[in-house]
Design a protein around this motif. Structure first.
Motif, PDB file in Angstrom:
ATOM      1  N   MET A  22       2.786  12.209   0.382  1.00  0.00           N
ATOM      2  CA  MET A  22       2.585  10.895  -0.241  1.00  0.00           C
ATOM      3  C   MET A  22       1.289  10.253   0.228  1.00  0.00           C
ATOM      4  O   MET A  22       0.633   9.547  -0.550  1.00  0.00           O
ATOM      5  CB  MET A  22       3.777   9.990   0.065  1.00  0.00           C
ATOM      6  CG  MET A  22       3.764   8.700  -0.681  1.00  0.00           C
ATOM      7  SD  MET A  22       3.871   8.987  -2.456  1.00  0.00           S
ATOM      8  CE  MET A  22       3.633   7.337  -3.055  1.00  0.00           C
ATOM      9  N   SER A  23       0.891  10.488   1.463  1.00  0.00           N
ATOM     10  CA  SER A  23      -0.388   9.951   1.946  1.00  0.00           C
ATOM     11  C   SER A  23      -1.543  10.526   1.140  1.00  0.00           C
ATOM     12  O   SER A  23      -2.462   9.803   0.738  1.00  0.00           O
ATOM     13  CB  SER A  23      -0.586  10.291   3.427  1.00  0.00           C
ATOM     14  OG  SER A  23       0.345   9.634   4.222  1.00  0.00           O
ATOM     15  N   VAL A  24      -1.500  11.815   0.898  1.00  0.00           N
ATOM     16  CA  VAL A  24      -2.554  12.465   0.111  1.00  0.00           C
ATOM     17  C   VAL A  24      -2.551  11.933  -1.318  1.00  0.00           C
ATOM     18  O   VAL A  24      -3.603  11.565  -1.860  1.00  0.00           O
ATOM     19  CB  VAL A  24      -2.386  14.005   0.134  1.00  0.00           C
ATOM     20  CG1 VAL A  24      -3.332  14.681  -0.844  1.00  0.00           C
ATOM     21  CG2 VAL A  24      -2.597  14.545   1.542  1.00  0.00           C
ATOM     22  N   VAL A  25      -1.368  11.864  -1.927  1.00  0.00           N
ATOM     23  CA  VAL A  25      -1.274  11.356  -3.305  1.00  0.00           C
ATOM     24  C   VAL A  25      -1.719   9.895  -3.376  1.00  0.00           C
ATOM     25  O   VAL A  25      -2.465   9.504  -4.282  1.00  0.00           O
ATOM     26  CB  VAL A  25       0.167  11.509  -3.846  1.00  0.00           C
ATOM     27  CG1 VAL A  25       0.353  10.775  -5.157  1.00  0.00           C
ATOM     28  CG2 VAL A  25       0.522  12.975  -4.003  1.00  0.00           C
ATOM     29  N   GLY A  26      -1.292   9.078  -2.404  1.00  0.00           N
ATOM     30  CA  GLY A  26      -1.692   7.666  -2.380  1.00  0.00           C
ATOM     31  C   GLY A  26      -3.188   7.501  -2.234  1.00  0.00           C
ATOM     32  O   GLY A  26      -3.801   6.645  -2.884  1.00  0.00           O
ATOM     33  N   TYR A  27      -3.793   8.326  -1.385  1.00  0.00           N
ATOM     34  CA  TYR A  27      -5.244   8.262  -1.203  1.00  0.00           C
ATOM     35  C   TYR A  27      -5.971   8.695  -2.473  1.00  0.00           C
ATOM     36  O   TYR A  27      -6.916   8.025  -2.910  1.00  0.00           O
ATOM     37  CB  TYR A  27      -5.671   9.143  -0.024  1.00  0.00           C
ATOM     38  CG  TYR A  27      -7.164   9.231   0.118  1.00  0.00           C
ATOM     39  CD1 TYR A  27      -7.909   8.120   0.509  1.00  0.00           C
ATOM     40  CD2 TYR A  27      -7.846  10.405  -0.164  1.00  0.00           C
ATOM     41  CE1 TYR A  27      -9.285   8.184   0.620  1.00  0.00           C
ATOM     42  CE2 TYR A  27      -9.213  10.480  -0.053  1.00  0.00           C
ATOM     43  CZ  TYR A  27      -9.940   9.369   0.343  1.00  0.00           C
ATOM     44  OH  TYR A  27     -11.299   9.442   0.450  1.00  0.00           O
ATOM     45  N   ILE A  28      -5.514   9.787  -3.069  1.00  0.00           N
ATOM     46  CA  ILE A  28      -6.152  10.262  -4.309  1.00  0.00           C
ATOM     47  C   ILE A  28      -5.991   9.212  -5.415  1.00  0.00           C
ATOM     48  O   ILE A  28      -6.930   8.933  -6.160  1.00  0.00           O
ATOM     49  CB  ILE A  28      -5.558  11.617  -4.749  1.00  0.00           C
ATOM     50  CG1 ILE A  28      -5.988  12.713  -3.771  1.00  0.00           C
ATOM     51  CG2 ILE A  28      -5.977  11.969  -6.174  1.00  0.00           C
ATOM     52  CD1 ILE A  28      -5.270  14.038  -3.956  1.00  0.00           C
ATOM     53  N   GLY A  29      -4.817   8.617  -5.506  1.00  0.00           N
ATOM     54  CA  GLY A  29      -4.543   7.645  -6.570  1.00  0.00           C
ATOM     55  C   GLY A  29      -5.246   6.320  -6.396  1.00  0.00           C
ATOM     56  O   GLY A  29      -5.598   5.668  -7.377  1.00  0.00           O
ATOM     57  N   GLY A  31      -7.797   5.716  -3.727  1.00  0.00           N
ATOM     58  CA  GLY A  31      -9.095   5.806  -3.069  1.00  0.00           C
ATOM     59  C   GLY A  31      -9.142   5.046  -1.753  1.00  0.00           C
ATOM     60  O   GLY A  31     -10.188   4.916  -1.133  1.00  0.00           O
ATOM     61  N   SER A  32      -7.999   4.549  -1.308  1.00  0.00           N
ATOM     62  CA  SER A  32      -7.927   3.760  -0.081  1.00  0.00           C
ATOM     63  C   SER A  32      -6.944   4.413   0.883  1.00  0.00           C
ATOM     64  O   SER A  32      -5.786   4.650   0.530  1.00  0.00           O
ATOM     65  CB  SER A  32      -7.455   2.340  -0.399  1.00  0.00           C
ATOM     66  OG  SER A  32      -7.123   1.651   0.786  1.00  0.00           O
ATOM     67  N   LEU A  33      -7.418   4.667   2.111  1.00  0.00           N
ATOM     68  CA  LEU A  33      -6.530   5.233   3.122  1.00  0.00           C
ATOM     69  C   LEU A  33      -5.426   4.262   3.502  1.00  0.00           C
ATOM     70  O   LEU A  33      -4.272   4.660   3.699  1.00  0.00           O
ATOM     71  CB  LEU A  33      -7.329   5.626   4.368  1.00  0.00           C
ATOM     72  CG  LEU A  33      -8.217   6.854   4.246  1.00  0.00           C
ATOM     73  CD1 LEU A  33      -9.043   7.036   5.519  1.00  0.00           C
ATOM     74  CD2 LEU A  33      -7.378   8.084   3.996  1.00  0.00           C
ATOM     75  N   SER A  34      -5.759   2.970   3.613  1.00  0.00           N
ATOM     76  CA  SER A  34      -4.744   2.000   4.033  1.00  0.00           C
ATOM     77  C   SER A  34      -3.667   1.809   2.968  1.00  0.00           C
ATOM     78  O   SER A  34      -2.474   1.778   3.287  1.00  0.00           O
ATOM     79  CB  SER A  34      -5.382   0.660   4.408  1.00  0.00           C
ATOM     80  OG  SER A  34      -6.071   0.108   3.317  1.00  0.00           O
ATOM     81  N   VAL A  35      -4.043   1.680   1.716  1.00  0.00           N
ATOM     82  CA  VAL A  35      -3.058   1.517   0.646  1.00  0.00           C
ATOM     83  C   VAL A  35      -2.230   2.796   0.506  1.00  0.00           C
ATOM     84  O   VAL A  35      -0.996   2.746   0.394  1.00  0.00           O
ATOM     85  CB  VAL A  35      -3.727   1.148  -0.701  1.00  0.00           C
ATOM     86  CG1 VAL A  35      -2.709   1.143  -1.830  1.00  0.00           C
ATOM     87  CG2 VAL A  35      -4.406  -0.206  -0.597  1.00  0.00           C
ATOM     88  N   GLY A  36      -2.879   3.928   0.555  1.00  0.00           N
ATOM     89  CA  GLY A  36      -2.164   5.200   0.497  1.00  0.00           C
ATOM     90  C   GLY A  36      -1.211   5.361   1.662  1.00  0.00           C
ATOM     91  O   GLY A  36      -0.085   5.847   1.506  1.00  0.00           O
ATOM     92  N   GLY A  37      -1.630   4.923   2.844  1.00  0.00           N
ATOM     93  CA  GLY A  37      -0.773   4.996   4.022  1.00  0.00           C
ATOM     94  C   GLY A  37       0.439   4.098   3.924  1.00  0.00           C
ATOM     95  O   GLY A  37       1.551   4.492   4.285  1.00  0.00           O
ATOM     96  N   VAL A  38       0.234   2.877   3.432  1.00  0.00           N
ATOM     97  CA  VAL A  38       1.360   1.947   3.260  1.00  0.00           C
ATOM     98  C   VAL A  38       2.342   2.507   2.235  1.00  0.00           C
ATOM     99  O   VAL A  38       3.564   2.471   2.441  1.00  0.00           O
ATOM    100  CB  VAL A  38       0.871   0.540   2.841  1.00  0.00           C
ATOM    101  CG1 VAL A  38       2.027  -0.334   2.382  1.00  0.00           C
ATOM    102  CG2 VAL A  38       0.130  -0.118   3.990  1.00  0.00           C
ATOM    103  N   MET A  39       1.828   3.038   1.147  1.00  0.00           N
ATOM    104  CA  MET A  39       2.691   3.655   0.140  1.00  0.00           C
ATOM    105  C   MET A  39       3.511   4.780   0.760  1.00  0.00           C
ATOM    106  O   MET A  39       4.715   4.907   0.504  1.00  0.00           O
ATOM    107  CB  MET A  39       1.858   4.210  -1.022  1.00  0.00           C
ATOM    108  CG  MET A  39       1.257   3.165  -1.921  1.00  0.00           C
ATOM    109  SD  MET A  39       0.104   3.846  -3.142  1.00  0.00           S
ATOM    110  CE  MET A  39       1.106   5.052  -3.981  1.00  0.00           C
ATOM    111  N   ALA A  40       2.878   5.590   1.576  1.00  0.00           N
ATOM    112  CA  ALA A  40       3.556   6.723   2.201  1.00  0.00           C
ATOM    113  C   ALA A  40       4.640   6.264   3.173  1.00  0.00           C
ATOM    114  O   ALA A  40       5.737   6.825   3.202  1.00  0.00           O
ATOM    115  CB  ALA A  40       2.535   7.602   2.916  1.00  0.00           C
TER     116      ALA A  40
END
Length: 76
Positions: A22-29, A31-40
């Motif tokens: 989910m971190s990878v998908v969130g980052y790809i979707g 473009g933000s590590l922090s938003v992708g991390g929170v999603m994960a």
């Protein structure tokens, strides 16, 4: 029947795998590590809780299980 501890360990390992994906998908979707991390993290917390409940419910259902025998062996 599985022990509570086994169910927890299985759920945690499964969620670590999901957290990484989910971190990878969130980052790809996003473009933000922090938003992708929170999603994960949110996804992992929900997934861990739901998986644990799901496993505990299924551990109490006898359907589809082979009968247990006193000698510990499976007789077919």
């Amino acid at each position: 029947m599985e022990t509570r501890r086994r169910s927890i360990v299985k759920a945690v390992i499964w969620n670590i795998i999901g957290l990484i994906c989910m971190s990878v998908v969130g980052y790809i979707g996003t473009g933000s590590l922090s938003v992708g991390g929170v999603m994960a993290v949110v996804n992992a917390a929900l997934g861990l809780t739901m998986y644990f409940i799901y496993e505990r419910i299924w551990s109490g259902i006898q359907w589809g299980r082979a009968p247990a025998f006193a000698d510990g062996g499976a007789h077919v």
